[in-house]
Structure formats: structure tokens, C-alpha cells
Design a protein around this motif. Sequence first.
Motif, mmCIF file in Angstrom:
data_model
loop_
_atom_site.group_PDB
_atom_site.id
_atom_site.type_symbol
_atom_site.label_atom_id
_atom_site.label_comp_id
_atom_site.label_asym_id
_atom_site.label_seq_id
_atom_site.Cartn_x
_atom_site.Cartn_y
_atom_site.Cartn_z
ATOM 1 N N GLU A 169 -59.878 -32.446 -51.485
ATOM 2 C CA GLU A 169 -59.024 -33.543 -51.919
ATOM 3 C C GLU A 169 -58.618 -33.305 -53.367
ATOM 4 O O GLU A 169 -59.459 -33.056 -54.230
ATOM 5 N N ARG B 262 -61.674 -31.658 -55.194
ATOM 6 C CA ARG B 262 -63.082 -31.988 -54.967
ATOM 7 C C ARG B 262 -63.351 -31.926 -53.448
ATOM 8 O O ARG B 262 -62.426 -32.056 -52.641
ATOM 9 N N ARG C 114 -64.766 -33.462 -50.131
ATOM 10 C CA ARG C 114 -65.085 -34.732 -49.504
ATOM 11 C C ARG C 114 -65.726 -34.466 -48.157
ATOM 12 O O ARG C 114 -65.254 -33.638 -47.377
ATOM 13 N N ARG C 115 -66.823 -35.171 -47.870
ATOM 14 C CA ARG C 115 -67.504 -35.014 -46.582
ATOM 15 C C ARG C 115 -67.102 -36.162 -45.659
ATOM 16 O O ARG C 115 -66.962 -37.276 -46.094
#
Length: 349
Positions: A4, A346, A348-349
Motif C-alpha cells: 500500500e 508499506r 498490509r496483511r
Amino acid sequence: MRFERREHRPLALVVATPLIAIAAAMAIAGVLIAIAGAPVLEAYWLILKGAYGSRLSATETLTRAAPLILTGLAAAVAFRARLWNIGGEGQLYLGAIAVAWMSSHVLGDLHPAVQIPLLLVFGAIAGMILLLAPLWLRLRFSVDEVVTTLLLNFVAVLFVSMLIDTVLKDPMAFGWPQSQSVADEAMLPKLLSRSRLHLGLVIAIALAFVLHFVQSRTVFGMQSRAAGLNPQGAVFAGVPLGRTLVIVACLSGGLAGLAGAIEVMGVKGYVTTDLSPGYGYSGIVVAMLANLNPLGVVLAGLFTATMFVGADGMSRSLGIPSYIADVIVALSLLTMLIAVFFTQYRIRR
């Protein structure tokens, strides 16, 4: 998991990125040094000692840093506007040969206060010309400038080789292929006696500050950043994309040509085909290590020069090939690219 894009990049992350990248590169290179059978910490200590352990080595490191800073600025200015100038090496050689020709045939009798600035300008103009041609092909025919600027490196070096073997050949060089020397009055003043450190370093650092101001505080700086971030959006917002790229090309090519000029006027005094040990290509690494920041280019140029100069002393002491410097610089580029990616995105899970 997905990546992201970050809406905001923390200043601490931006500052730490090159340091993390360099530390990672040194750690990976340390594995190679250990495989070669040498103590890693001692090897890095010897690199620092070889680069700054004496007056001679320190001045040589700073002398090597001057053209690296200029070619790094050339790449940083162009890449910021998404103009992929890979031709810094050819532009450097063209700037160098322009200085040798103008000094030996046209301006050699002028006073140094007049001749030196004129030669620097002519060296910069020669570099500009070599980049404006690929830019015209891009704007007119959508030709990829990565290919044209890269291939023009070989054309420029061969052109310089032809000149120093024919019309610009020094008759006093005993058959050695080198150009006629620039006039003694055209040599840049030395910053320290009994050293090769010359005024070109001051010029390079001053230009870094000027470019930082231009990019951060002027309308043109905003337009060049907009052209790099989103060309279509920049045009929609009223940015004259073609004119902006022409100015960027003049700056980028001029800086690379200036690197060749100061190398001739500050160190060599004449042009040979081995004038540059790859300053034009190393400038790309310097620009990326600095995250395209002009002030960061100064520090990245010093780091790269430290590796190149210090590795020679380490090689003699430990018996490790000095090419480890090239490995460290290349690894620094790769780790920097990865680090920059994670400053922009970044997980993101």
C-alpha cells in the motif's frame, strides 16, 4: 499481504533510508570478504585508513569526489524529472575534449580570470548538446532516451579517441594517444599546496546547494518535480512539459560536461581515453544513494570516493582484490532501491 502506497513519508524514515541501505551493503560485502579469508572489521578499517589516513590519501579522496558529485547531480536532476540520462560518461568526455580544444586553439592567450570561466562554460555546453539530441528524439518520435543516451556514450568516447589520434594529438606525447594540453593559465587553482585537490571540489559543492535551492524554492523546481511525478497531470495543470525537459536536459548534460572540464583543468591537463574510470556510470549510483537529493549527492559522492580510494590500500594490506569497492558500491545501489521502495510502500496483511 499487499503493498500500500504511503500517503506520507516520515522524515526520519527518509533520512535513515540511505544509512540502512549502506549498512546492509556493507554487511553483505562483509560475507564476501570473510569468504576471501580476511578479517571483515580490519578490512573496513583499512578502507577508511586508505582513504583518510594521511594528507595525501585524504586529498586524493576529495579530488576523486569532485567529478562524482557533478555526475551524481547530473543524474539526480534528470531522474527527478523522469528524464533517464544514462549518458553521463559520454557527456563528460565531450566536455573534456571541448576544453582541451578551446584552450589549445582558441582561448589559450587569455587571462586566467577570463579563460577559466569560459572553458567551464564551453565544457558544460558540450555536455548539453550530447543530451539535447536524445531529448529531441524522445519529444519528436517517442524514442526511449535510455537506449539513445547509453549508446551515445560509446559514440562520444570513439569520437574523442579519433580527435586525440588526429587533429588534437599532442606532438610532444611521443606517440601516446593524448590531446594537446590546456594552457597552464587554464588549470584550476589548487586548494592545498603539494596536492591535486583543486577548486573543482568547491564548484561541485556550491552547485549542489544551488540546485537544492532551485528544486525546493523555485517555480521551475516545482515544474520539474511535477513532470517526474505525473507528466500527464503536469500538462493538465499547465506545466510546459517540453520546455521544462529541455531546461532539465541542459542542466543535466551541462553538469556532466562540467565534470569532464574540471577533471582536465584540475587534474590531468589533457584528455586520454582513460580519463574517466566510469564517473558517468558511478554518478547514477551516487544519485540513487542520495535519493535524488542534491545535498545528499555530496555525501554519496564522498562515500563512493572513499570506497574507490580506500579499497586500494586495503587490497595491498590484505591481498583482497580492490574490485571489492565496485561490489560495495553496486550492492549499495541495489539495497538503496529496495529501501526506497519500502519508504514509498508499506506492507498490509
